[in-house]
Design a protein around this motif. Structure first.
Motif, PDB file in Angstrom:
ATOM      1  N   TYR A  45       3.362   3.391 -12.817  1.00  0.00           N
ATOM      2  CA  TYR A  45       2.010   3.947 -12.793  1.00  0.00           C
ATOM      3  C   TYR A  45       0.934   2.862 -12.905  1.00  0.00           C
ATOM      4  N   ARG A  46       1.279   1.712 -13.440  1.00  0.00           N
ATOM      5  CA  ARG A  46       0.340   0.585 -13.393  1.00  0.00           C
ATOM      6  C   ARG A  46       0.184   0.092 -11.958  1.00  0.00           C
ATOM      7  N   VAL A  47       1.324  -0.013 -11.245  1.00  0.00           N
ATOM      8  CA  VAL A  47       1.262  -0.416  -9.839  1.00  0.00           C
ATOM      9  C   VAL A  47       0.521   0.646  -9.032  1.00  0.00           C
ATOM     10  N   LEU A  48       0.788   1.912  -9.324  1.00  0.00           N
ATOM     11  CA  LEU A  48       0.111   3.013  -8.623  1.00  0.00           C
ATOM     12  C   LEU A  48      -1.398   2.943  -8.821  1.00  0.00           C
ATOM     13  N   HIS A  49      -1.838   2.644 -10.031  1.00  0.00           N
ATOM     14  CA  HIS A  49      -3.280   2.530 -10.304  1.00  0.00           C
ATOM     15  C   HIS A  49      -3.905   1.443  -9.437  1.00  0.00           C
ATOM     16  N   ALA A  50      -3.229   0.283  -9.348  1.00  0.00           N
ATOM     17  CA  ALA A  50      -3.754  -0.813  -8.531  1.00  0.00           C
ATOM     18  C   ALA A  50      -3.776  -0.429  -7.053  1.00  0.00           C
ATOM     19  N   MET A  51      -2.737   0.216  -6.575  1.00  0.00           N
ATOM     20  CA  MET A  51      -2.666   0.587  -5.163  1.00  0.00           C
ATOM     21  C   MET A  51      -3.655   1.700  -4.805  1.00  0.00           C
ATOM     22  N   ARG A  52      -3.977   2.541  -5.747  1.00  0.00           N
ATOM     23  CA  ARG A  52      -5.018   3.550  -5.488  1.00  0.00           C
ATOM     24  C   ARG A  52      -6.375   2.883  -5.296  1.00  0.00           C
ATOM     25  N   GLU A  53      -6.604   1.784  -6.032  1.00  0.00           N
ATOM     26  CA  GLU A  53      -7.825   1.015  -5.813  1.00  0.00           C
ATOM     27  C   GLU A  53      -7.839   0.435  -4.403  1.00  0.00           C
ATOM     28  N   SER A  69      -6.200   1.670  -1.771  1.00  0.00           N
ATOM     29  CA  SER A  69      -6.354   2.778  -0.824  1.00  0.00           C
ATOM     30  C   SER A  69      -7.803   3.249  -0.755  1.00  0.00           C
ATOM     31  N   LYS A  70      -8.447   3.316  -1.907  1.00  0.00           N
ATOM     32  CA  LYS A  70      -9.852   3.723  -1.953  1.00  0.00           C
ATOM     33  C   LYS A  70     -10.728   2.729  -1.207  1.00  0.00           C
ATOM     34  N   TYR A  71     -10.470   1.445  -1.419  1.00  0.00           N
ATOM     35  CA  TYR A  71     -11.253   0.396  -0.753  1.00  0.00           C
ATOM     36  C   TYR A  71     -11.056   0.440   0.760  1.00  0.00           C
ATOM     37  N   LEU A  72      -9.814   0.503   1.211  1.00  0.00           N
ATOM     38  CA  LEU A  72      -9.534   0.496   2.646  1.00  0.00           C
ATOM     39  C   LEU A  72     -10.082   1.732   3.332  1.00  0.00           C
ATOM     40  N   THR A  73      -9.919   2.885   2.696  1.00  0.00           N
ATOM     41  CA  THR A  73     -10.427   4.131   3.287  1.00  0.00           C
ATOM     42  C   THR A  73     -11.940   4.084   3.416  1.00  0.00           C
ATOM     43  N   ALA A  74     -12.616   3.546   2.410  1.00  0.00           N
ATOM     44  CA  ALA A  74     -14.075   3.446   2.466  1.00  0.00           C
ATOM     45  C   ALA A  74     -14.537   2.538   3.594  1.00  0.00           C
ATOM     46  N   GLU A  75     -13.698   1.572   3.974  1.00  0.00           N
ATOM     47  CA  GLU A  75     -14.037   0.651   5.059  1.00  0.00           C
ATOM     48  C   GLU A  75     -13.472   1.106   6.403  1.00  0.00           C
ATOM     49  N   SER A  76     -12.964   2.351   6.440  1.00  0.00           N
ATOM     50  CA  SER A  76     -12.386   2.936   7.660  1.00  0.00           C
ATOM     51  C   SER A  76     -11.217   2.109   8.179  1.00  0.00           C
ATOM     52  N   ILE A  77     -10.407   1.617   7.259  1.00  0.00           N
ATOM     53  CA  ILE A  77      -9.214   0.833   7.595  1.00  0.00           C
ATOM     54  C   ILE A  77      -7.990   1.624   7.167  1.00  0.00           C
ATOM     55  N   ASP A  78      -7.011   1.717   8.050  1.00  0.00           N
ATOM     56  CA  ASP A  78      -5.772   2.419   7.753  1.00  0.00           C
ATOM     57  C   ASP A  78      -5.050   1.725   6.601  1.00  0.00           C
ATOM     58  N   PRO A  79      -4.840   2.416   5.461  1.00  0.00           N
ATOM     59  CA  PRO A  79      -4.140   1.782   4.339  1.00  0.00           C
ATOM     60  C   PRO A  79      -2.734   1.321   4.704  1.00  0.00           C
ATOM     61  N   PRO A 117       5.110  -8.573  -1.084  1.00  0.00           N
ATOM     62  CA  PRO A 117       4.184  -7.671  -0.377  1.00  0.00           C
ATOM     63  C   PRO A 117       4.660  -6.225  -0.477  1.00  0.00           C
ATOM     64  N   LEU A 118       3.723  -5.318  -0.738  1.00  0.00           N
ATOM     65  CA  LEU A 118       4.039  -3.899  -0.899  1.00  0.00           C
ATOM     66  C   LEU A 118       3.155  -3.048   0.001  1.00  0.00           C
ATOM     67  N   THR A 119       3.745  -1.997   0.554  1.00  0.00           N
ATOM     68  CA  THR A 119       2.995  -1.070   1.396  1.00  0.00           C
ATOM     69  C   THR A 119       2.121  -0.172   0.530  1.00  0.00           C
ATOM     70  N   VAL A 120       0.838  -0.144   0.817  1.00  0.00           N
ATOM     71  CA  VAL A 120      -0.081   0.682   0.031  1.00  0.00           C
ATOM     72  C   VAL A 120       0.338   2.152   0.089  1.00  0.00           C
ATOM     73  N   ASN A 121       0.606   2.648   1.297  1.00  0.00           N
ATOM     74  CA  ASN A 121       0.974   4.059   1.446  1.00  0.00           C
ATOM     75  C   ASN A 121       2.275   4.392   0.730  1.00  0.00           C
ATOM     76  N   GLY A 122       3.216   3.427   0.712  1.00  0.00           N
ATOM     77  CA  GLY A 122       4.482   3.685   0.060  1.00  0.00           C
ATOM     78  C   GLY A 122       4.333   3.918  -1.432  1.00  0.00           C
ATOM     79  N   ILE A 123       3.439   3.156  -2.066  1.00  0.00           N
ATOM     80  CA  ILE A 123       3.212   3.330  -3.499  1.00  0.00           C
ATOM     81  C   ILE A 123       2.392   4.590  -3.761  1.00  0.00           C
ATOM     82  N   VAL A 124       1.319   4.785  -2.996  1.00  0.00           N
ATOM     83  CA  VAL A 124       0.442   5.933  -3.219  1.00  0.00           C
ATOM     84  C   VAL A 124       1.188   7.250  -2.991  1.00  0.00           C
TER      85      VAL A 124
END
Length: 529
Positions: free
Chosen positions: A89-97, A99-109, A137-144
């Protein structure tokens, strides 16, 4: 009714067995620089994050995560024997950040993979202290999407930090060592193995307490950051009046293998203090990976006109990004019955450079900086000063009427590491730091996730004016003095960094020492413009 219940239980058992079997098969597997990452779907169980370590010895591992702004988020220190379980859940918290950043920039997570940084120590059965430094390296979508993650580190990742005698000397110098402690540190008896599951060194007893210690890397400070990643820089001297133009291109589409991803890699160093007094460099792996098919990156070219140049000048190109230069210190952390009761800093440090591009805009930025390379100059001036100090000339090429070269040519000539075809000496841009470790933590690498010798990311061309088409242009290539080990061989780092000299009618020659690249700041060039 009883028969129905039995049939129901049989069906439930079959379904459960099928679900369990399916959960044991990874839905995706990737391997980066000797590190394997498997992703598993969760049907019933909570997600987990497990790392198989490169040794079965008791170990402690400090985990950090590269964040969108280039900083490192601390995810904790973990210990185990042969493997560790990271707080998912610590890794999940970081990856949600992320995902939020990439989505706000219209970039596919799904188009980017930021990395975990693992700094680990182990105490082997002979009492030697070893270490490893890796990025994963970790896939953002895989963690989220809450997949279970299993990471396997290459067994070759581990190296010796201090031998048994040096460890015992450090223990004596940094606190009282009882004979009982000394005896338990040197060897592990079979009856004590069951006690090591949650500790990182042999357990000993003192005053009835179950006591042990760990060697842990703790983040001390960030030494510097950079917002420009240089991909090409050249010191230009001689008769620059003859130059018509210079083109520098960054062509991601030149990557021929569609399965290869663009990768930003990391280099680190260990500085041993009072015990050994030495420095060791290491390639950590990829700090950041981009799927070039998901995140479309157009070719980018800058053009510099000859009228913009003076002699001397430093020209170059870079991309916007975030680079962090971090320092960790080794501590002996003492535990009693599972609780920390003392931390003792040791004179040993780990330095790490991690970087990522600005995903929103990866176009090249143009730099034309008059004067010799200097510490208070612009990004390319400081880059070339650093290259002159810590890299070494590796070859000279000459061509009439200008030059045309690329990262493939440079890396082929120098025999550089395939995955670091366009190394970026970012420490020169960051400035400061410890000069003892500068040759090691000099660069991050811009390359591919698959070895290739046929793809060039960066190309440079210089054309002289038509009337000077018979004039030779000379280019000196530089590469790192330090060779890094990869798959049993050692390679230097290189990139599009060098010196360009254009001869003039009066026989003007560059005032720089060709062996050192040193150029006096106030020297009379003898070239009247």
């Amino acid at each position: 009714m009883k028969r129905v219940a039995i049939v129901f239980l049989l069906i439930l058992a079959v379904v459960s067995a099928s679900v369990f079997a399916a959960s044991q098969i990874p839905v995706k597997s990737t391997e980066y620089y000797g590190t394997r990452v498997d992703y598993y779907r969760n049907f019933i169980f909570e997600p987990s994050f497990e790392v198989e370590l490169p040794t079965d010895d008791p170990a402690t591992v400090t985990i950090s995560m590269l964040m969108p702004n280039g900083s490192l988020m601390d995810l904790g220190v973990y210990s185990g024997k042969g493997k560790i379980s990271i707080d998912f859940y610590r890794v999940l918290h970081a990856m949600r950040e992320w995902s939020k950043y990439l989505t706000a920039e219209s970039i596919d997570p799904g188009s980017v993979k930021p990395s975990l940084l693992l700094l680990g120590t182990t105490v082997d059965r002979d009492g030697n202290l070893n270490y490893f430094m890796k990025t994963v390296p970790l896939t953002v979508n895989g963690i989220v999407s809450r997949m279970t993650i299993k990471v396997q580190l290459d067994g070759n990742a581990i190296d010796r930090l201090y031998d048994k005698g040096e460890v015992m000397r450090m223990l004596r110098d940094h606190g009282r060592v009882t004979s009982k402690e000394t005896r338990e540190t040197i060897g592990i008896s079979s009856e004590r193995l069951s006690l090591l599951e949650s500790s990182c060194s042999p357990v000993f007893y003192e005053g009835g307490d179950r006591t042990w210690y760990c060697f842990e890397w703790l983040h001390e400070k960030t030494l510097g950051t950079a917002s420009i990643i240089p991909v090409a820089a050249f010191q230009v001297t001689g008769d620059t009046d003859k130059v018509n133009n210079v083109f520098i291109s960054l062509n991601y589409d030149a990557i021929s293998d569609n399965n290869a991803e663009l990768a930003f890699s990391a280099v680190g160093a260990i500085e041993k203090g009072s015990v050994s007094g030495s420095v060791e460099g290491k390639i950590l792996g990829h700090s950041y990976v981009i799927n070039k098919n998901s995140l479309r990156i157009p070719e980018s070219t800058i053009k510099i006109w000859g009228s913009e140049l003076t002699s001397p000048s430093v020209i170059g190109a870079g991309i916007r990004g975030s680079v962090t230069f971090a320092k960790y210190q080794l501590y002996r952390v003492d535990y009693i019955n599972g609780e920390v009761w003392n931390k003792k800093p040791l004179d040993t440090y780990a330095y790490v450079i991690l970087g990522k591009p600005d995903e929103k805009d990866m176009r090249l930025r143009e730099f034309v900086e008059p004067g010799w390379p200097r510490e208070n100059g612009g990004p390319m001036s400081r880059t070339m000063l650093f290259v002159h100090r810590y890299w070494t000339p590796k070859g000279v090429m000459e061509s009439e009427g200008g030059l045309l070269t690329n990262t493939y040519y440079f890396s082929h000539r120098v025999n550089t590491l395939p995955l670091f075809s366009a190394s970026a000496p970012v420490l020169g841009v960051i400035g400061g730091g410890n000069t003892k470790i500068a040759p090691f933590t000099l660069a991050i690498g811009v390359g591919l996730t698959k070895e290739t010798r046929i793809s060039s990311l960066v190309s440079v061309s210089m054309a002289l004016k038509e009337k000077y088409k018979d004039t030779n242009v000379r280019v000196t290539i530089y590469s790192s003095k330090v060779a890094f080990e990869y798959k049993g061989d050692k390679y230097p780092l290189t990139g599009m960094f060098g010196d360009i000299f254009i001869p003039g009618d009066p026989g003007y020659s560059p005032p720089c020492d060709p062996r050192t690249g040193y150029c006096p700041d106030n020297i009379n060039t003898g070239h009247d413009r």
